[in-house]
Design a protein around this motif. Structure first.
Motif, PDB file in Angstrom:
ATOM      1  N   PRO A  76       0.686  -1.239   0.023  1.00  0.00           N
ATOM      2  CA  PRO A  76       0.105   0.018   0.043  1.00  0.00           C
ATOM      3  C   PRO A  76       1.052   1.286   0.089  1.00  0.00           C
ATOM      4  O   PRO A  76       2.054   1.063   0.584  1.00  0.00           O
ATOM      5  CB  PRO A  76      -0.825  -0.270   1.376  1.00  0.00           C
ATOM      6  CG  PRO A  76      -0.769  -1.517   1.607  1.00  0.00           C
ATOM      7  CD  PRO A  76       0.687  -1.940   1.167  1.00  0.00           C
ATOM      8  N   SER A 104      -4.333   1.619   2.241  1.00  0.00           N
ATOM      9  CA  SER A 104      -4.525   0.174   1.989  1.00  0.00           C
ATOM     10  C   SER A 104      -6.112  -0.406   1.710  1.00  0.00           C
ATOM     11  O   SER A 104      -6.920   0.452   1.971  1.00  0.00           O
ATOM     12  CB  SER A 104      -4.104  -0.558   2.948  1.00  0.00           C
ATOM     13  OG  SER A 104      -4.677  -0.476   4.145  1.00  0.00           O
ATOM     14  N   ILE A 120      -8.044   3.921  -2.554  1.00  0.00           N
ATOM     15  CA  ILE A 120      -6.968   2.707  -2.234  1.00  0.00           C
ATOM     16  C   ILE A 120      -5.841   3.093  -3.243  1.00  0.00           C
ATOM     17  O   ILE A 120      -6.041   3.330  -4.411  1.00  0.00           O
ATOM     18  CB  ILE A 120      -7.719   1.430  -2.866  1.00  0.00           C
ATOM     19  CG1 ILE A 120      -8.608   0.905  -2.179  1.00  0.00           C
ATOM     20  CG2 ILE A 120      -6.334   0.430  -2.742  1.00  0.00           C
ATOM     21  CD1 ILE A 120      -9.383  -0.282  -2.425  1.00  0.00           C
ATOM     22  N   ILE A 154      -1.890   1.936  -4.331  1.00  0.00           N
ATOM     23  CA  ILE A 154      -0.809   0.787  -4.327  1.00  0.00           C
ATOM     24  C   ILE A 154       0.639   1.330  -5.026  1.00  0.00           C
ATOM     25  O   ILE A 154       0.463   2.165  -6.072  1.00  0.00           O
ATOM     26  CB  ILE A 154      -1.145  -0.205  -4.933  1.00  0.00           C
ATOM     27  CG1 ILE A 154      -2.520  -0.908  -4.557  1.00  0.00           C
ATOM     28  CG2 ILE A 154      -0.209  -1.457  -5.178  1.00  0.00           C
ATOM     29  CD1 ILE A 154      -2.482  -1.347  -2.920  1.00  0.00           C
TER      30      ILE A 154
END
Length: 368
Positions: A178, A191, A279, A281
């Motif tokens: 993350p 995350s 989210i 990444i």
């Protein structure tokens, strides 16, 4: 040899089959096939190398019953001394010995060839899925990460789809990191609550993935209408930590088709400036074993029926490869042979035991 007995003759075929079926290393089967002409005939006729592949990865059995493996190999010209059936058995012995070796080769971490698509992207191309291929969360002076669009519903999921470096690939674990927004107040970590992984292949044999690097707008949306998913993992809880989190699959999975989807399930971090959940990444890594370059699969129709293709002339890369742990191994030893079938077993033995790659010039094959 004087004073020695052949246990295959003493025990009979049934008991001998049970004993040889206990072997789990393809090198042992190849050694057995070189003991004597009778052992060679016994090992080849009973297809032990193929059975070893099926035991190691049951996924192969679901493919084997839909394709004619022998029909995907160029037929050999046979002489009156050998039947076509025996020629095919010999060829299967060679192919599945190499395949079994490929299924148990070293682990690699650099297993993604390209990022295909994300279900959404917040700011394209600055926050593109392409950034997840970089091991660092920063490139020069800018942040490197993929970001979803904001959602008011924390249960909203996202997906990332990747193409692996081979169409036949054994995956053991997947790593996801993350992103921690070091430029925002409080350094929040965006995350997901959990992750799940799916593997599969394209429905349409002629489908060519879009080159996302050259598209002016972010490729996004569902890929379910284009891809057949043949494996779905359990859900894994994801920690709200800025580190490379490792998710070990319950058992190694053979991915036929080379497509991997990462499902990011649920959101935990709300962005302060707009109150929406995101989210983000920074890096994705796949750990597994690509099969030898000589093997590939070709989809034959939208139902997923495919052909296993074996090409001993396929180029083996002589550049160093990274093994598990990130260290670089020595370049593969390439050896070229022009030989008749009487040397196939020795060539396989050299490859399995020595670790080198054999490139065979089949134009000079002859059947004894």
């Amino acid at each position: 040899m004087k004073g020695c007995s052949d246990f295959i003759q003493l025990l009979g075929p049934d008991m001998s089959i049970n004993i040889l079926m206990c072997l789990e290393d393809p090198s042992d089967l190849v050694r057995a096939s070189t003991v004597s002409s009778s052992w060679r005939t016994f090992v080849i006729a009973n297809g032990f190398c193929k059975q070893l592949c099926l035991r190691t990865f049951p996924e192969i059995s679901s493919v084997a019953h839909t394709i004619e493996v022998n029909n995907t190999i160029e037929p050999l010209e046979v002489t009156p001394y050998h039947s076509a059936v025996w020629a095919c058995l010999q060829r299967d012995h060679k192919i599945y010995a190499f395949l079994a070796r490929g299924l148990t080769s070293f682990l690699r971490k650099d297993c993604i060839s390209e990022a295909i698509t994300a279900s959404s992207t917040d700011n394209y191309p600055e926050e593109s899925i392409q950034n997840t291929l970089e091991p660092s969360d920063r490139i020069e002076h800018r942040a490197s990460y993929w970001s979803s669009e904001g959602e008011s519903d924390p249960a909203a999921a996202e997906t990332l789809v990747y193409k692996l470096i081979a169409n036949l690939f054994v995956i053991t674990e997947i790593h996801v990191q993350p992103f921690q927004a070091y430029f925002q107040f409080g350094f929040p970590i965006y995350s997901a609550k959990a992750v799940r992984f799916r593997m599969g292949h394209y429905k349409n044999p002629t489908n060519v993935e879009a080159n996302v690097k050259d598209e002016p707008t972010p490729p996004q949306g569902s890929t379910d209408e284009k891809i057949v998913w043949t494996y779905t993992s359990p859900e894994f809880p994801m920690a709200q930590e800025s580190c490379l989190q490792k998710f070990m699959l319950p058992e190694p999975v053979l991915c036929v088709g080379g497509i991997l989807q990462i499902e990011l399930l649920g959101r935990v971090q709300r962005q302060e400036m707009d109150g929406l959940y995101y989210i983000c990444i920074s890096h994705v890594q796949v750990v597994g074993r690509p099969l030898l370059p000589a093997f590939d699969v070709e989809l034959l129709d939208p139902s997923g029926r495919c052909a296993l293709k074996y090409n001993p002339k396929a180029g083996c890369c002589g550049s160093p490869t990274k093994c598990d742990g990130g260290e670089t191994s020595s370049p593969s030893r390439l050896r070229s042979f022009s030989a008749s079938l009487r040397n196939w077993e020795q060539m396989i033995l050299n490859t399995l035991l020595g670790g080198g790659a054999v490139v065979v010039d089949e134009s000079d094959d002859e059947i004894l």
